[in-house]
Write an enzyme that holds these catalytic residues in place. Structure first.
Site, PDB file in Angstrom:
ATOM      1  CG  ASN A   9      10.618 -10.059  12.887  1.00 23.62           C
ATOM      2  OD1 ASN A   9      10.641 -10.738  11.867  1.00 23.62           O
ATOM      3  ND2 ASN A   9      11.471  -9.058  13.096  1.00 23.62           N
ATOM      4  CD1 TRP A  10       7.677 -16.000  13.618  1.00 21.68           C
ATOM      5  CD2 TRP A  10       7.352 -17.492  11.970  1.00 21.68           C
ATOM      6  NE1 TRP A  10       6.502 -16.671  13.886  1.00 21.68           N
ATOM      7  CE2 TRP A  10       6.274 -17.593  12.886  1.00 21.68           C
ATOM      8  CE3 TRP A  10       7.361 -18.328  10.855  1.00 21.68           C
ATOM      9  CZ2 TRP A  10       5.229 -18.501  12.719  1.00 21.68           C
ATOM     10  CZ3 TRP A  10       6.315 -19.231  10.684  1.00 21.68           C
ATOM     11  CH2 TRP A  10       5.269 -19.322  11.611  1.00 21.68           C
ATOM     12  CE  LYS A  11      14.422 -10.450  14.578  1.00 23.87           C
ATOM     13  NZ  LYS A  11      15.458  -9.892  15.404  1.00 23.87           N
ATOM     14  CG  HIS A  98      13.558  -5.201  12.275  1.00 25.39           C
ATOM     15  ND1 HIS A  98      14.881  -5.453  12.527  1.00 25.39           N
ATOM     16  CD2 HIS A  98      12.857  -5.777  13.280  1.00 25.39           C
ATOM     17  CE1 HIS A  98      14.974  -6.168  13.651  1.00 25.39           C
ATOM     18  NE2 HIS A  98      13.758  -6.371  14.122  1.00 25.39           N
ATOM     19  CD  GLU A 100      17.353  -8.121  12.907  1.00 23.16           C
ATOM     20  OE1 GLU A 100      16.547  -8.727  12.180  1.00 23.16           O
ATOM     21  OE2 GLU A 100      17.473  -8.351  14.125  1.00 23.16           O
ATOM     22  CD  GLU A 170      11.754  -4.442  17.271  1.00 22.82           C
ATOM     23  OE1 GLU A 170      11.314  -5.475  17.758  1.00 22.82           O
ATOM     24  OE2 GLU A 170      12.336  -4.389  16.183  1.00 22.82           O
ATOM     25  N   GLY A 176      17.815  -9.337  20.381  1.00 24.88           N
ATOM     26  CA  GLY A 176      18.556 -10.599  20.293  1.00 24.88           C
ATOM     27  C   GLY A 176      19.731 -10.690  21.253  1.00 24.88           C
ATOM     28  CB  SER A 216      15.815  -9.385  24.960  1.00 24.96           C
ATOM     29  OG  SER A 216      16.939  -9.453  24.111  1.00 24.96           O
ATOM     30  N   GLY A 237      11.004 -11.394  18.632  1.00 29.29           N
ATOM     31  CA  GLY A 237      11.850 -12.106  17.691  1.00 29.29           C
ATOM     32  C   GLY A 237      12.091 -13.536  18.161  1.00 29.29           C
ATOM     33  N   GLY A 238      13.200 -13.759  18.833  1.00 29.34           N
ATOM     34  CA  GLY A 238      13.621 -15.110  19.231  1.00 29.34           C
ATOM     35  C   GLY A 238      12.521 -15.924  19.902  1.00 29.34           C
TER      36      GLY A 238
HETATM   37  P1  PGA Z   1      14.265 -10.307  19.835  1.00 29.74           P
HETATM   38  O1  PGA Z   1      13.981  -9.525  18.465  1.00 29.74           O
HETATM   39  O2  PGA Z   1      12.955 -10.543  20.506  1.00 29.74           O
HETATM   40  O3  PGA Z   1      14.935 -11.602  19.396  1.00 29.74           O
HETATM   41  O4  PGA Z   1      15.185  -9.449  20.646  1.00 29.74           O
HETATM   42  C1  PGA Z   1      12.973  -8.549  18.384  1.00 29.74           C
HETATM   43  C2  PGA Z   1      12.906  -8.000  16.988  1.00 29.74           C
HETATM   44  O5  PGA Z   1      13.951  -7.844  16.343  1.00 29.74           O
HETATM   45  O6  PGA Z   1      11.812  -7.696  16.478  1.00 29.74           O
END
Ligand code: PGA
Length: 253
Positions: A9-11, A98, A100, A170, A176, A216, A237-238
Site C-alpha cells: 500500500n503505497w499510500k 483502511h 486512515e 491492521e 507506521g 509495521s 505500508g512503509g
Molecule cells: P505500515 O502500514 O506497514 O507502514 O505500518 C501498513 C498499512 O497501513 O497498510
C-alpha cells in the site's frame, strides 16, 4: 490451500517517475528471486494505476490494486473514482476500509458496505481492513471491536459475494509506528476473525479467505508473522516503498 498474498500500500507517496522506477524494480526482483505461488499486489495512487499496471502486465504474479473506490456507481460525485473506471484500467483488487480512510475521511460501516458491493459487482476483489485502536486493546476490547467492524460491513454480503473478499487485520497502534503486533497477537486475532467469518458465511468460505496482517511489517519480522497458521500474508505500508525490503518480505514465505 489459501492464497498467500503480499500487498504493498503505497499510500500518498511517490511521483510518477518514482512510481515507475519502484514498480520496475519490484517486477524484476519478483521475476528473478521469488519462487512459489505468492500473489504480489501493488497499490499505487490513482493517477499511476494504468502505467504501473502496464509495466507489470507480463508478470503473472504481479497484480494491481487501488487504495480506494467510490461507493457510487457513476454520476455527479466530483473527485470520486468508480469501480467500473478502476476495472477499465486493469485494477484487480481494491483496499476498502483502511483505518486512515475511516479516520480522516469519516468512512462509516454503511459506506464501506456499499464500496464492497460495487467493487464485487465489477469483479474487483476487496481487501477489507479492520483493526482496533490502542485504547481498545488496552481495555481488552479488541476482539469485540474487530467483530463489530466485520459484522457491520461484511455480514450483509451473500456467500457468493464474500467468496471474493480478502481481509486485512491492521491494529491501528501498529500502523507506521514501528511497533508490530507479536506473531501470537496476530495469530489469535486472525483465528478469531476466521471464526467470526465462519458464523457469517459458510465454513468453507471462511476457511478459504486469505487474512493478511498489516502494521509495521518488515523484512525482519515477516517470516515469524507469516509462519502463523492463520496469517496468509501481509498488507505492507512503509516497507513497500523500497523494492529491496518489499521483495524480502515476499520472500519470507
Ligand atoms: P505500515 O502500514 O506497514 O507502514 O505500518 C501498513 C498499512 O497501513 O497498510
Amino acid at each position: 490451500m489459501r492464497k498467500r498474498i503480499v500487498a504493498g500500500n503505497w499510500k500518498m507517496n511517490k511521483t510518477y517517475e518514482e512510481a515507475l522506477t519502484l514498480v520496475s524494480e519490484i517486477d524484476n526482483m519478483v521475476k528473478d528471486e521469488v519462487n512459489g505461488d505468492v500473489t504480489v499486489i501493488v497499490a499505487p495512487p490513482f493517477p499511476f494505476l494504468q502505467s504501473v499496471g502496464k509495466l507489470t502486465q507480463g508478470n503473472d504474479r504481479m497484480h494491481l490494486a487501488a487504495q480506494n473506490v467510490s461507493e457510487h456507481e457513476s454520476g455527479a460525485y466530483t473527485g470520486e473514482v468508480s469501480a467500473a473506471m478502476l476495472k477499465s484500467v486493469g485494477v484487480q483488487y481494491v483496499i476498502i476500509g483502511h483505518s486512515e480512510r475511516r479516520m480522516y475521511h469519516h468512512e462509516d460501516a454503511q459506506s464501506l458496505y456499499k464500496k464492497l458491493k460495487t467493487a464485487i459487482a465489477q469483479g474487483i476483489t476487496p481487501i477489507f481492513c479492520c483493526g482496533e485502536p490502542l485504547e481498545e486493546r488496552d481495555a481488552d476490547r479488541h476482539f469485540d471491536y474487530v467483530d463489530k467492524q466485520l459484522h457491520d460491513s461484511l455480514s450483509y454480503l451473500s456467500n457468493e459475494e464474500f467468496d471474493n473478499v480478502v481481509v486485512a487485520y491492521e491494529p491501528i497502534w501498529a500502523i507506521g509506528t514501528g511497533r508490530t503486533a507479536s506473531s501470537q497477537q496476530a495469530q489469535e486475532m486472525h483465528a478469531y476473525i476466521r471464526e467470526q467469518l465462519s458464523r457469517m458465511f459458510d465454513a468453507e468460505a471462511a476457511f478459504k479467505c486469505s487474512i493478511l496482517y498489516g502494521g509495521s511489517c518488515n523484512p525482519g519480522n515477516a517470516k515469524e508473522l507469516f509462519s502463523q497458521p492463520d496469517v496468509d500474508g501481509g498488507l505492507i505500508g512503509g516497507a513497500s516503498l523500497k523494492s529491496r525490503d518489499f521483495t524480502d518480505i515476499i520472500k519470507s514465505f
